[in-house]
Design a protein around this motif. Structure first.
Motif, PDB file in Angstrom:
ATOM      1  N   CYS A 355       0.845  -1.192   0.000  1.00  0.00           N
ATOM      2  CA  CYS A 355       0.000   0.000   0.000  1.00  0.00           C
ATOM      3  C   CYS A 355       0.888   1.252   0.000  1.00  0.00           C
ATOM      4  O   CYS A 355       1.196   1.795   1.040  1.00  0.00           O
ATOM      5  CB  CYS A 355      -0.944   0.003   1.198  1.00  0.00           C
ATOM      6  SG  CYS A 355      -0.141  -0.312   2.767  1.00  0.00           S
ATOM      7  N   PHE A 360      -5.409   3.930  -2.246  1.00  0.00           N
ATOM      8  CA  PHE A 360      -5.505   3.084  -3.428  1.00  0.00           C
ATOM      9  C   PHE A 360      -5.906   1.641  -3.116  1.00  0.00           C
ATOM     10  O   PHE A 360      -6.728   1.066  -3.839  1.00  0.00           O
ATOM     11  CB  PHE A 360      -4.199   3.119  -4.222  1.00  0.00           C
ATOM     12  CG  PHE A 360      -4.085   4.305  -5.142  1.00  0.00           C
ATOM     13  CD1 PHE A 360      -4.843   4.366  -6.299  1.00  0.00           C
ATOM     14  CD2 PHE A 360      -3.246   5.357  -4.845  1.00  0.00           C
ATOM     15  CE1 PHE A 360      -4.757   5.459  -7.150  1.00  0.00           C
ATOM     16  CE2 PHE A 360      -3.141   6.454  -5.680  1.00  0.00           C
ATOM     17  CZ  PHE A 360      -3.904   6.504  -6.838  1.00  0.00           C
ATOM     18  N   TYR A 364      -9.018  -0.205  -5.039  1.00  0.00           N
ATOM     19  CA  TYR A 364      -8.811  -1.401  -5.858  1.00  0.00           C
ATOM     20  C   TYR A 364      -9.697  -2.548  -5.386  1.00  0.00           C
ATOM     21  O   TYR A 364     -10.377  -3.200  -6.185  1.00  0.00           O
ATOM     22  CB  TYR A 364      -7.352  -1.840  -5.801  1.00  0.00           C
ATOM     23  CG  TYR A 364      -6.409  -0.977  -6.616  1.00  0.00           C
ATOM     24  CD1 TYR A 364      -6.692  -0.654  -7.942  1.00  0.00           C
ATOM     25  CD2 TYR A 364      -5.221  -0.501  -6.064  1.00  0.00           C
ATOM     26  CE1 TYR A 364      -5.837   0.139  -8.687  1.00  0.00           C
ATOM     27  CE2 TYR A 364      -4.355   0.287  -6.811  1.00  0.00           C
ATOM     28  CZ  TYR A 364      -4.660   0.607  -8.110  1.00  0.00           C
ATOM     29  OH  TYR A 364      -3.812   1.380  -8.845  1.00  0.00           O
ATOM     30  N   LEU A 408      -7.167   3.969 -12.499  1.00  0.00           N
ATOM     31  CA  LEU A 408      -6.479   4.063 -11.208  1.00  0.00           C
ATOM     32  C   LEU A 408      -5.024   3.605 -11.311  1.00  0.00           C
ATOM     33  O   LEU A 408      -4.118   4.246 -10.767  1.00  0.00           O
ATOM     34  CB  LEU A 408      -7.205   3.209 -10.157  1.00  0.00           C
ATOM     35  CG  LEU A 408      -8.370   3.852  -9.409  1.00  0.00           C
ATOM     36  CD1 LEU A 408      -9.011   2.838  -8.470  1.00  0.00           C
ATOM     37  CD2 LEU A 408      -7.904   5.065  -8.625  1.00  0.00           C
ATOM     38  N   GLU A 412      -1.930   6.036 -10.570  1.00  0.00           N
ATOM     39  CA  GLU A 412      -0.924   5.720  -9.553  1.00  0.00           C
ATOM     40  C   GLU A 412       0.461   5.599 -10.174  1.00  0.00           C
ATOM     41  O   GLU A 412       1.461   6.052  -9.596  1.00  0.00           O
ATOM     42  CB  GLU A 412      -1.292   4.421  -8.842  1.00  0.00           C
ATOM     43  CG  GLU A 412      -0.415   4.119  -7.640  1.00  0.00           C
ATOM     44  CD  GLU A 412      -0.782   2.833  -6.938  1.00  0.00           C
ATOM     45  OE1 GLU A 412      -0.241   2.590  -5.847  1.00  0.00           O
ATOM     46  OE2 GLU A 412      -1.606   2.068  -7.483  1.00  0.00           O
TER      47      GLU A 412
END
Length: 444
Positions: A355, A360, A364, A408, A412
């Protein structure tokens, strides 16, 4: 004092290993997965199965026919005479089961074989063996307690894509199991296990072709000789079965069958389909416009997006997601059973438990639920009336979840890339400042 000291050390170790991000969050995910799966069936019971055909195929009397129709193709020496779109290994695999059928009882169509006791028993044996293999592989892969492994394995077997595959009887189940063996053992320290994994990949690719792209992980580990061996083994396992039928001519029949099935499936409707071309159709239907996308665009966009996800995704599960997305997006039609491929990035994400950015992992895992659970939602037939598979709400939701996970990962990845660039810039500035400061000191 000794007890307090142990408790303090345990707490630090718990924080250091990231169990709150990994283990604790994973347990929450597993619990949510099982809860939503149970909730789905409770809701369907209350609705008397009213919306079951929104997630599962609305052809109510066609259960298991992907398997039994293929079995019926073996009534003749050339299974491609009926425009079959399956590689020859599929028929060679089924030929084993066909040998158990009495000659006096062969010759019927797929529905006939579905009602035949001998064919049913062999089908149940194949499904049971494959399910047990997947069960054990999930438990072997996941790092957790015995209960965590058992509950996660149960969640996988009762997931929407897995149940959809069992209902259809599609041989992607065997391909999925072979690919699973490869992903679990391709990086094993023992050489013999790695080579067994490569054979499993060859078998998986010989059934469904697209699992071959996962062989890129061998190159990723810089085992180039083993990658060449795996490529040769894959080519042998894929092409040799052609000569069990009509040899080179069967290759042409296979290509023709794929083209025929592509044209046929493209006119069935937008439901249960998660390919990129179908995503464009759905967006066009929602906006009430007709989108005519060129073939080049249909190929270029999935390749570009999946390539970006693979490069920007540093963790193994993100690279797995990129390859799974490529396999789902690139064909003209990818029915719900292809979502099985997304179970691999989900499992590896839970296994890694990293993490880097606090929010996030939660996002997810929340989106993973939409990929895994069957959704009790109504249809949207008003968008494409008069066809066999009109659009359904679950199809729309899952397509959106796929797009959001992709966005996403890209976001990221870009954030990490920018942080890396910023760090390099700051290091250069510090280096220059240190050099100037040193020169001034020596001048004095």
């Amino acid at each position: 004092m000794e007890k307090k000291y142990k408790k303090k050390v345990w707490k630090k170790d718990w924080q250091h290993k990231g169990y709150f991000c990994g283990g604790g969050l994973n347990r929450l995910f597993i619990a949510a997965l099982l809860f939503v799966e149970i909730l789905y069936w409770v809701m369907e019971a209350l609705l008397h199965g009213k919306w079951m055909d929104s997630y599962f195929v609305n052809d109510y009397h066609n259960t298991g026919m992907d398997y039994f129709n293929m079995l019926a193709c073996l009534n003749t020496d050339n299974p491609y005479s009926a425009d079959a779109n399956y590689p020859p290994m599929c028929f060679l695999f089924l030929k084993i089961f066909y040998c158990f059928l009495p000659e006096s009882l062969t010759g019927g169509d797929g529905f006939y074989y579905r009602e035949l006791m001998q064919a049913q028993i062999l089908y149940l044996m194949y499904v049971t063996a494959t399910v047990l293999l997947v069960w054990e592989l999930v438990k072997h892969l996941y790092r957790g307690s015995k209960w965590d492994k058992t509950l996660l394995a149960a969640g996988i077997l009762f997931s929407g894509p897995f149940l959809f595959t069992l209902e259809r009887g599609n041989l992607i189940l065997a391909s999925f199991a072979g690919l699973f063996v490869f992903l679990v053992f391709y990086d094993a320290p023992e050489k013999w296990k790695r080579y067994c994994a490569y054979l499993a990949l060859a078998f998986a690719a010989s059934l469904k072709i697209y699992p071959a792209v996962f062989g890129i992980f061998i190159l990723h580990k810089k085992r180039y000789r083993e990658a060449v061996w795996a490529a040769v083994a894959g080519a042998v396992v894929f092409f040799v079965p052609f000569f069990a039928f009509d040899g080179v001519a069967s290759m042409g029949y296979l290509i023709h069958g794929i083209q025929a099935s592509t044209d046929y499936a493209g006119n069935l409707g937008m439901a249960y389909n998660f390919s990129y071309s179908n995503l464009v159709k759905i967006l066009g239907a929602l906006c009430k416009i007709t989108v005519q996308e060129p073939v080049a665009g249909r190929l270029a966009v999935p390749v570009a997006v999946c390539g970006a996800v693979y490069v920007l995704g540093k963790e193994e599960w993100k690279k797995l997601y990129a390859l799974a997305l490529f396999c789902v997006w690139l064909p003209s039609f990818s029915y719900t059973y292809t979502l099985l491929l997304f179970l691999f990035p989900v499992l590896f994400c839970l296994k890694e438990g990293e993490c880097r950015f606090a929010f996030f992992p939660y996002l997810y895992r929340m989106l993973f639920l939409f990929l895994m659970v069957p959704l009790c939602l109504p249809g949207m037939g008003y968008l494409d009336e008069g066809i066999k598979f009109p659009l359904t709400m679950p199809t729309l939701v899952v397509n959106l979840a796929i797009c959001m996970i992709t966005a996403l990962i890209l976001t990221e990845g870009i954030m990490e890339w920018m942080r890396g660039k910023q760090g390099q810039f700051m290091e250069k500035r510090r280096g220059r400042f240190g050099m100037r400061f040193g020169e001034r000191g020596r001048g004095r």
